[in-house]
Write a protein that holds these residues in place. Structure first.
Motif, PDB file in Angstrom:
ATOM      1  N   ILE A   1     -10.166 -23.942 -21.146  1.00 38.47           N
ATOM      2  CA  ILE A   1     -10.291 -22.709 -20.358  1.00 38.47           C
ATOM      3  C   ILE A   1     -11.761 -22.318 -20.252  1.00 38.47           C
ATOM      4  O   ILE A   1     -12.231 -21.933 -19.184  1.00 38.47           O
ATOM      5  CB  ILE A   1      -9.440 -21.574 -20.982  1.00 38.47           C
ATOM      6  CG1 ILE A   1      -7.945 -21.886 -20.832  1.00 38.47           C
ATOM      7  CG2 ILE A   1      -9.785 -20.220 -20.338  1.00 38.47           C
ATOM      8  CD1 ILE A   1      -7.030 -20.947 -21.616  1.00 38.47           C
ATOM      9  N   TRP A   2     -12.502 -22.440 -21.350  1.00 37.07           N
ATOM     10  CA  TRP A   2     -13.940 -22.126 -21.341  1.00 37.07           C
ATOM     11  C   TRP A   2     -14.663 -22.964 -20.284  1.00 37.07           C
ATOM     12  O   TRP A   2     -15.412 -22.436 -19.463  1.00 37.07           O
ATOM     13  CB  TRP A   2     -14.548 -22.385 -22.735  1.00 37.07           C
ATOM     14  CG  TRP A   2     -16.022 -22.173 -22.764  1.00 37.07           C
ATOM     15  CD1 TRP A   2     -16.685 -20.999 -22.994  1.00 37.07           C
ATOM     16  CD2 TRP A   2     -17.042 -23.149 -22.514  1.00 37.07           C
ATOM     17  NE1 TRP A   2     -18.046 -21.187 -22.900  1.00 37.07           N
ATOM     18  CE2 TRP A   2     -18.285 -22.497 -22.605  1.00 37.07           C
ATOM     19  CE3 TRP A   2     -17.022 -24.503 -22.215  1.00 37.07           C
ATOM     20  CZ2 TRP A   2     -19.502 -23.165 -22.413  1.00 37.07           C
ATOM     21  CZ3 TRP A   2     -18.220 -25.165 -22.022  1.00 37.07           C
ATOM     22  CH2 TRP A   2     -19.451 -24.503 -22.121  1.00 37.07           C
ATOM     23  N   LEU A   3     -14.410 -24.266 -20.293  1.00 36.09           N
ATOM     24  CA  LEU A   3     -15.085 -25.176 -19.364  1.00 36.09           C
ATOM     25  C   LEU A   3     -14.701 -24.885 -17.912  1.00 36.09           C
ATOM     26  O   LEU A   3     -15.567 -24.677 -17.055  1.00 36.09           O
ATOM     27  CB  LEU A   3     -14.764 -26.632 -19.716  1.00 36.09           C
ATOM     28  CG  LEU A   3     -15.400 -27.686 -18.811  1.00 36.09           C
ATOM     29  CD1 LEU A   3     -16.929 -27.640 -18.904  1.00 36.09           C
ATOM     30  CD2 LEU A   3     -14.885 -29.074 -19.168  1.00 36.09           C
ATOM     31  N   ASP A   4     -13.412 -24.851 -17.628  1.00 37.58           N
ATOM     32  CA  ASP A   4     -12.949 -24.656 -16.249  1.00 37.58           C
ATOM     33  C   ASP A   4     -13.416 -23.318 -15.681  1.00 37.58           C
ATOM     34  O   ASP A   4     -13.857 -23.246 -14.534  1.00 37.58           O
ATOM     35  CB  ASP A   4     -11.417 -24.729 -16.185  1.00 37.58           C
ATOM     36  CG  ASP A   4     -10.887 -26.117 -16.490  1.00 37.58           C
ATOM     37  OD1 ASP A   4     -11.670 -27.086 -16.513  1.00 37.58           O
ATOM     38  OD2 ASP A   4      -9.663 -26.235 -16.728  1.00 37.58           O
ATOM     39  N   THR A   5     -13.325 -22.271 -16.484  1.00 37.61           N
ATOM     40  CA  THR A   5     -13.694 -20.938 -16.014  1.00 37.61           C
ATOM     41  C   THR A   5     -15.194 -20.841 -15.769  1.00 37.61           C
ATOM     42  O   THR A   5     -15.627 -20.248 -14.775  1.00 37.61           O
ATOM     43  CB  THR A   5     -13.237 -19.876 -17.035  1.00 37.61           C
ATOM     44  OG1 THR A   5     -11.841 -20.042 -17.264  1.00 37.61           O
ATOM     45  CG2 THR A   5     -13.473 -18.476 -16.517  1.00 37.61           C
TER      46      THR A   5
ATOM     47  N   ASN B   1     -22.418 -28.753 -22.535  1.00 35.35           N
ATOM     48  CA  ASN B   1     -22.253 -27.768 -23.609  1.00 35.35           C
ATOM     49  C   ASN B   1     -20.826 -27.702 -24.153  1.00 35.35           C
ATOM     50  O   ASN B   1     -20.565 -26.958 -25.102  1.00 35.35           O
ATOM     51  CB  ASN B   1     -22.695 -26.382 -23.121  1.00 35.35           C
ATOM     52  CG  ASN B   1     -24.203 -26.269 -23.130  1.00 35.35           C
ATOM     53  OD1 ASN B   1     -24.814 -26.167 -24.181  1.00 35.35           O
ATOM     54  ND2 ASN B   1     -24.803 -26.298 -21.953  1.00 35.35           N
ATOM     55  N   TYR B   2     -19.929 -28.460 -23.574  1.00 33.08           N
ATOM     56  CA  TYR B   2     -18.514 -28.409 -23.965  1.00 33.08           C
ATOM     57  C   TYR B   2     -18.302 -28.705 -25.456  1.00 33.08           C
ATOM     58  O   TYR B   2     -17.678 -27.927 -26.170  1.00 33.08           O
ATOM     59  CB  TYR B   2     -17.704 -29.370 -23.093  1.00 33.08           C
ATOM     60  CG  TYR B   2     -16.247 -29.441 -23.452  1.00 33.08           C
ATOM     61  CD1 TYR B   2     -15.370 -28.442 -23.061  1.00 33.08           C
ATOM     62  CD2 TYR B   2     -15.736 -30.502 -24.197  1.00 33.08           C
ATOM     63  CE1 TYR B   2     -14.019 -28.500 -23.389  1.00 33.08           C
ATOM     64  CE2 TYR B   2     -14.395 -30.566 -24.533  1.00 33.08           C
ATOM     65  CZ  TYR B   2     -13.546 -29.558 -24.122  1.00 33.08           C
ATOM     66  OH  TYR B   2     -12.220 -29.609 -24.456  1.00 33.08           O
ATOM     67  N   GLU B   3     -18.809 -29.825 -25.930  1.00 30.68           N
ATOM     68  CA  GLU B   3     -18.594 -30.207 -27.333  1.00 30.68           C
ATOM     69  C   GLU B   3     -19.257 -29.227 -28.306  1.00 30.68           C
ATOM     70  O   GLU B   3     -18.627 -28.817 -29.284  1.00 30.68           O
ATOM     71  CB  GLU B   3     -19.042 -31.652 -27.602  1.00 30.68           C
ATOM     72  CG  GLU B   3     -18.100 -32.692 -27.013  1.00 30.68           C
ATOM     73  CD  GLU B   3     -16.661 -32.613 -27.520  1.00 30.68           C
ATOM     74  OE1 GLU B   3     -16.451 -32.246 -28.701  1.00 30.68           O
ATOM     75  OE2 GLU B   3     -15.745 -32.921 -26.743  1.00 30.68           O
TER      76      GLU B   3
END
Length: 140
Positions: free
Chosen positions: A16-20, A36-38
């Motif tokens: 959700i963090w990534l997609d949003t 920054n995902y990982e």
């Protein structure tokens, strides 16, 4: 329903963090968020995170570090249904003061936080992206 994030929620919350972020910040290359995902996924368990769950599915969350809101993230398909406001009310009930940073170009988020009683205290440039951002604060 609002509840604390559990270990098994991490993959869903991170997605959700990534997609949003990619959708809300079309003025920043999507690769920035992917890079920054990982690191974010590793930091999330160290934060105070509350999730909004409906019908067994997490649809949004808010992340806090003490009185700093790292972000409120709600799936695009369920935005504008009051989920972000309820997550914010949940943490307002626990904290007398909150602060956050929001990109100036994220007009929708700026309007949301202003409507929720936050005031712009400072304008600066994000060192990583070069984008202008506001520091906003709320007091009970």
């Amino acid at each position: 329903m609002i509840r604390k994030m559990e270990k098994e929620d991490l993959d869903r919350v991170s997605k959700i963090w990534l997609d949003t972020n990619i959708k809300a910040h079309d003025f920043i290359p999507s690769q920035y968020w992917k890079n920054n995902y990982e690191p974010v996924k590793e930091m999330l368990p160290q934060a105070e995170v509350y999730v909004w769950e409906e019908n067994g599915q997490i649809q949004g969350f808010v992340g806090l570090y003490e009185d700093y809101i790292a972000g409120i993230f709600v799936l695009e398909q369920v935005q504008s249904r009051g989920i972000g406001g309820r997550l914010l009310d949940h943490i307002k009930a626990r904290k007398p003061h909150l602060s956050l940073k929001v990109y100036q170009k994220n007009i929708r988020a700026v309007k949301f936080y202003k409507r929720e009683g936050f005031q712009i205290k400072m304008e600066s440039a994000d060192q990583e992206t070069g984008e202008k951002e506001y520091t906003m604060e709320w007091h009970s």
